[in-house]
Every structure is written in C-alpha cells, then in structure tokens.
Write a protein that holds these residues in place. Sequence first.
Motif, short mmCIF file in Angstrom:
data_model
loop_
_atom_site.label_atom_id
_atom_site.label_comp_id
_atom_site.label_asym_id
_atom_site.label_seq_id
_atom_site.Cartn_x
_atom_site.Cartn_y
_atom_site.Cartn_z
N ASP A 77 25.75 -7.37 39.70
CA ASP A 77 24.55 -6.62 39.32
C ASP A 77 24.17 -6.89 37.87
OD1 ASP A 77 24.37 -5.56 41.84
OD2 ASP A 77 25.33 -3.66 41.32
N ARG A 80 22.56 -10.32 37.59
CA ARG A 80 21.17 -10.30 38.07
C ARG A 80 20.24 -9.69 37.03
NH1 ARG A 80 22.50 -8.09 44.08
NH2 ARG A 80 23.10 -10.08 44.99
N LYS A 83 19.69 -12.11 34.21
CA LYS A 83 18.78 -13.18 34.60
C LYS A 83 17.33 -12.69 34.57
CE LYS A 83 17.59 -16.34 38.28
NZ LYS A 83 17.58 -16.55 39.69
N LEU A 84 17.09 -11.49 35.10
CA LEU A 84 15.73 -10.95 35.08
C LEU A 84 15.22 -10.75 33.66
CD1 LEU A 84 15.85 -8.32 37.96
CD2 LEU A 84 14.48 -10.40 37.89
#
Length: 96
Positions: A77, A80, A83-84
């Motif tokens: 999590d 992610r 990365k966002l």
Amino acid sequence: MDKPLQPVMTAAYFAQCVISFGMAIGSVAVGIVFLPIDPWIRAFLAVAVLYTVTSAFSLAKCVRDRQELVSVSSRVDQARLDKLLAEHDPYKVDNL
C-alpha cells in the motif's frame, strides 16, 4: 521516508530460547516419569504435553504469518501511494 526498525535476534537470545524450551520440556518429562501413577496415566500425560507443545508451535507460526502478511500488505500500500504521489503533477492541465 525512514524504514521501520526490524528487531534483531542475536545468537545469545536464540540460544536462551532453545535452552529454556529444552529445560521446560525436560522438567515436565522428568516429572511425568517419576509420578507415582499407572503407566497408562503417564502415557496420557506425555501425549497431552506433546499435543500442547505442537499446538503452541502452530499458534506461534500462525501469529508470525499474520504479522508478516500485515507487514507486506502495508508495504505494498505504501509503494502504491508513493507511486501515485510521484506521478501526480498539480500544475498539469488536462486537455478537455
């Protein structure tokens, strides 16, 4: 971001755990052997102790596996989210 600290298991701690476990099992075994009871009761107690030990190992493995699963999913999590955030450009104008 800082990485979370991983607990370090030293050789001395491992040895202490193994010796403690051996002494506990040995003490119970000696106690069962020298009890003034019939052999079938002694055998029942020995099987009960073995069942308790194997159940404790199984429980410890389940707890460890659950903790590792939570740790891995939280790292996924976090990756992610990183990365966002890295891909987000607040000044980018969308062409409509």
